[in-house]
Motif scaffolding. Structure first.
Motif, PDB file in Angstrom:
ATOM      1  N   ARG A 307      -3.020  15.889  47.838  1.00  0.00           N
ATOM      2  CA  ARG A 307      -3.105  17.189  48.489  1.00  0.00           C
ATOM      3  C   ARG A 307      -2.990  16.994  49.992  1.00  0.00           C
ATOM      4  N   GLU A 308      -2.421  17.997  50.656  1.00  0.00           N
ATOM      5  CA  GLU A 308      -2.296  17.963  52.117  1.00  0.00           C
ATOM      6  C   GLU A 308      -3.034  19.154  52.721  1.00  0.00           C
ATOM      7  N   HIS A 309      -3.546  18.935  53.898  1.00  0.00           N
ATOM      8  CA  HIS A 309      -4.246  19.980  54.638  1.00  0.00           C
ATOM      9  C   HIS A 309      -3.495  20.108  55.963  1.00  0.00           C
ATOM     10  N   ILE A 310      -2.616  21.109  56.042  1.00  0.00           N
ATOM     11  CA  ILE A 310      -1.702  21.187  57.182  1.00  0.00           C
ATOM     12  C   ILE A 310      -2.186  22.206  58.208  1.00  0.00           C
ATOM     13  N   THR A 311      -2.423  21.734  59.417  1.00  0.00           N
ATOM     14  CA  THR A 311      -2.804  22.599  60.533  1.00  0.00           C
ATOM     15  C   THR A 311      -1.555  22.871  61.365  1.00  0.00           C
ATOM     16  N   GLN A 312      -1.356  24.125  61.753  1.00  0.00           N
ATOM     17  CA  GLN A 312      -0.120  24.515  62.449  1.00  0.00           C
ATOM     18  C   GLN A 312      -0.280  24.475  63.969  1.00  0.00           C
ATOM     19  N   GLY A 313       0.693  23.880  64.651  1.00  0.00           N
ATOM     20  CA  GLY A 313       0.801  24.023  66.100  1.00  0.00           C
ATOM     21  C   GLY A 313       0.199  22.885  66.901  1.00  0.00           C
ATOM     22  N   LYS A 332      -4.884  14.929  52.748  1.00  0.00           N
ATOM     23  CA  LYS A 332      -4.353  14.395  54.005  1.00  0.00           C
ATOM     24  C   LYS A 332      -4.311  15.462  55.092  1.00  0.00           C
ATOM     25  N   GLN A 333      -4.944  15.193  56.217  1.00  0.00           N
ATOM     26  CA  GLN A 333      -4.879  16.105  57.362  1.00  0.00           C
ATOM     27  C   GLN A 333      -3.591  15.839  58.140  1.00  0.00           C
ATOM     28  N   ILE A 334      -2.800  16.898  58.267  1.00  0.00           N
ATOM     29  CA  ILE A 334      -1.510  16.795  58.958  1.00  0.00           C
ATOM     30  C   ILE A 334      -1.446  17.886  60.009  1.00  0.00           C
ATOM     31  N   LEU A 335      -0.825  17.578  61.112  1.00  0.00           N
ATOM     32  CA  LEU A 335      -0.553  18.582  62.137  1.00  0.00           C
ATOM     33  C   LEU A 335       0.938  18.896  62.093  1.00  0.00           C
ATOM     34  N   GLN A 336       1.255  20.174  61.871  1.00  0.00           N
ATOM     35  CA  GLN A 336       2.675  20.544  61.921  1.00  0.00           C
ATOM     36  C   GLN A 336       3.018  20.981  63.333  1.00  0.00           C
ATOM     37  N   ILE A 337       3.934  20.257  63.935  1.00  0.00           N
ATOM     38  CA  ILE A 337       4.285  20.477  65.339  1.00  0.00           C
ATOM     39  C   ILE A 337       5.558  21.314  65.453  1.00  0.00           C
ATOM     40  N   GLY A 338       6.486  21.123  64.531  1.00  0.00           N
ATOM     41  CA  GLY A 338       7.763  21.835  64.620  1.00  0.00           C
ATOM     42  C   GLY A 338       8.224  22.321  63.254  1.00  0.00           C
ATOM     43  N   GLU A 339       9.265  23.097  63.243  1.00  0.00           N
ATOM     44  CA  GLU A 339       9.749  23.705  62.002  1.00  0.00           C
ATOM     45  C   GLU A 339      10.282  22.665  61.021  1.00  0.00           C
ATOM     46  N   ASP A 340       9.972  22.848  59.739  1.00  0.00           N
ATOM     47  CA  ASP A 340      10.486  22.001  58.653  1.00  0.00           C
ATOM     48  C   ASP A 340      11.372  22.869  57.781  1.00  0.00           C
ATOM     49  N   ARG A 341      12.700  22.737  57.921  1.00  0.00           N
ATOM     50  CA  ARG A 341      13.587  23.645  57.190  1.00  0.00           C
ATOM     51  C   ARG A 341      13.689  23.285  55.708  1.00  0.00           C
TER      52      ARG A 341
END
Lengths: 347, 347
Positions: A307-313, A332-341
């Motif tokens: 499982r992923e735990h995605i924080t935006q920005g 998994k803690q993930i930071l989404q920094i940019g767009e993933d098409r």
């Protein structure tokens, strides 16, 4: 020619913490992208791994790394897209993974350390976790250092975290009996229902952790995958069986506390002939390609879930790091920094 | 027929210590020797090993041993002479070693656990130390678990103690550079002048143990033979090199203290990929015959030296044990319980 219009937002480390990490230890900064030279590569960062060891490096040197300097951009393991390249090895539009920085765009001098990744093999975000440092840590730590065997009794702490969720499943694959601990009932449910742990418990509802462990491991713990340290490690020491191994992967409970927990039961290592096996994934980076192949096979066949735990920005990077030290994430803690098409099409 | 005139003086454990061991925790008791049955052996005890682990068993269970019951005679590793035998395996006048009791005469039911020893190979007292548990502990702990190699930097704490004096020399035999610590200038002189340690220091004269260790080990400790625990272990953790091994043989500083020392530097095991390898000689008793042969060869050829600290009289057993916990001995602490008629001729 460089596109001067790109503004790069960065997370800067500005104050050294002495106890709990807070947002005041960080600042956001904006700057233009520097000029590129021959062989440089410019990466648009998409996903960044958020890992507890960053907290360690804020105050202590590591094996092969000095602690962070103040007023520098924090390093980060990042998945991104090549948007400019003056390096013949990399083309615009290719996806890469590397130890870059917490920022929107990273200029990679000479393309150094970048590894191309296959966006068709797994979701891009997976390369920061299950097919990246978390997967490598769980794989090496559990299978190669811990070496669980069929029928052994294995305990995984922080079991719903990025590494713990994988480490427990890997021990299950080897036929061990696996018990996990986590800090909420929701996490405990995740471990038992989704990941197939044999048992799990919420350590925040346990008044006597040693009694709990001794109850769950009547013949002693054979192998403990230690992510927490402190009181958890002390209770493990009091609950090990003969010749137990304690794989010391992390001591996350201690990173954020000014005064370490007292260990009352270290002598148990002598009495039970136990071993504490410290390790860090940095010593095993060269193994990542093999581990990606193996883990992606297990993902495809459904033997390993995650499982992923995605924080935006980018601006929420500090909050994500503070959150992981408090155990707010599941998976998994993930930071989404940019767009993933690819995000919609793959999932 | 049993000789009823033999009066057996025993050391009885009468009060469980919560902090420092004191004489009030013991009592002397006199009784007649019990009747012998078929296959029993009566041993006149001559030398008893005095070991810190007795203090552990006064409060804690061990791997395969429950903690001592109150109002029992303390167990002891003893060298003695068979003075009565109803067992065809043992004859009067033979010398034996075994886990007997702290008393003048031990009735050994069925002769169980007795091992014959050769009084011509070494002084009788050696079988309680260099050719007994201390030698076995140093041999297995240093050579088989620690595995020092030529050029490695090895640190031995409590280096002038029964095990430390041997462990350091064994590492020297393998070509390592060996530094020892001890609690008096006299002990430091012993390590450097008599045993050939490369360096040694008096930890009681050190204000900052970590700084001292880092100075003596500029490239980090490769292998630490840990006899002390507590502050010493914490300073070692702060001073290890990459992939260091810490052989956890004892934590004598902790046995006698109600509150264990806080370890500040456990995370160093992760950062340096270090290992703490707990072990106890009880798991290796079957190796003793081989180790006696090897060690007695090294004694004969002068490659290994040792010192003994012999306290006279069963009534002084408690004082000897209290003394070893305070570090008052140089070399192996032995209690002489009965006459050794070889003592003059062998030395």
């Amino acid at each position: 020619m460089m596109d001067k219009s790109l503004i790069n937002t960065q997370v800067v480390f500005v104050e050294r913490p002495s106890g709990a990490l807070e947002s005041k230890h960080f600042e956001l900064r904006c700057q233009n992208i520097p000029e590129m030279s021959d062989n440089d590569v410019l990466v648009r960062n998409i996903y960044s791994s958020v890992e507890p060891y960053l907290r360690v490096l804020m105050t202590q040197d590591m094996a092969n790394t000095k602690r962070f300097e103040l007023n520098t951009v924090l390093p980060a393991r990042v998945v991104g897209e090549v948007i400019r390249s003056r390096n013949s090895q990399f083309s615009e539009g290719e996806f890469v993974f590397g130890l870059l920085r917490w920022e929107e765009y990273s200029l990679v001098v000479g393309g150094k350390g970048l590894r191309k990744i296959d966006p068709g093999l797994a979701p891009l975000s997976a390369y920061t976790g299950v097919l990246g440092p978390s997967g490598l840590t769980a794989y090496v730590g559990m299978l190669e250092i811990g070496q669980p065997t069929a029928g052994e009794a294995v305990y995984v702490s922080a079991a719903a975290g990025a590494v713990g969720q994988l480490a427990g499943q890997l021990a299950k694959l080897k036929g061990a009996r696996v018990v996990g601990s986590a800090g909420s009932d929701e996490k405990v449910g995740f471990l038992k229902s989704e990941l197939g742990f044999d048992d799990a418990f919420n350590y925040k509802k346990t008044s006597d952790l040693t009694a709990t462990l001794r109850g769950l491991f009547p013949n002693g713990i054979d192998l403990s995958f230690e992510n927490v340290g402190g009181e958890n490690l002390d209770a493990v020491l009091a609950s090990i069986g003969i010749q137990a191994r304690i794989v010391l992967c992390g001591t996350v409970s201690q990173y954020d506390s000014a005064i370490p927990t007292r260990l009352n039961n270290l002598t148990s290592l002598i009495l039970k002939q136990g071993r504490i096996l410290g390790f860090h994934v940095r010593f095993y980076e060269h193994r990542l390609p093999d581990v990606i192949l193996q883990m992606s096979e297990w993902l495809r066949t459904g033997k390993i879930k995650y499982r992923e735990h995605i924080t935006q920005g980018i601006e929420n990077g500090p909050a994500a790091l503070i959150g992981i030290l408090r155990g707010e994430n599941i998976g998994k803690q993930i930071l989404q920094i940019g767009e993933d098409r690819f995000a919609q099409s793959v999932k």
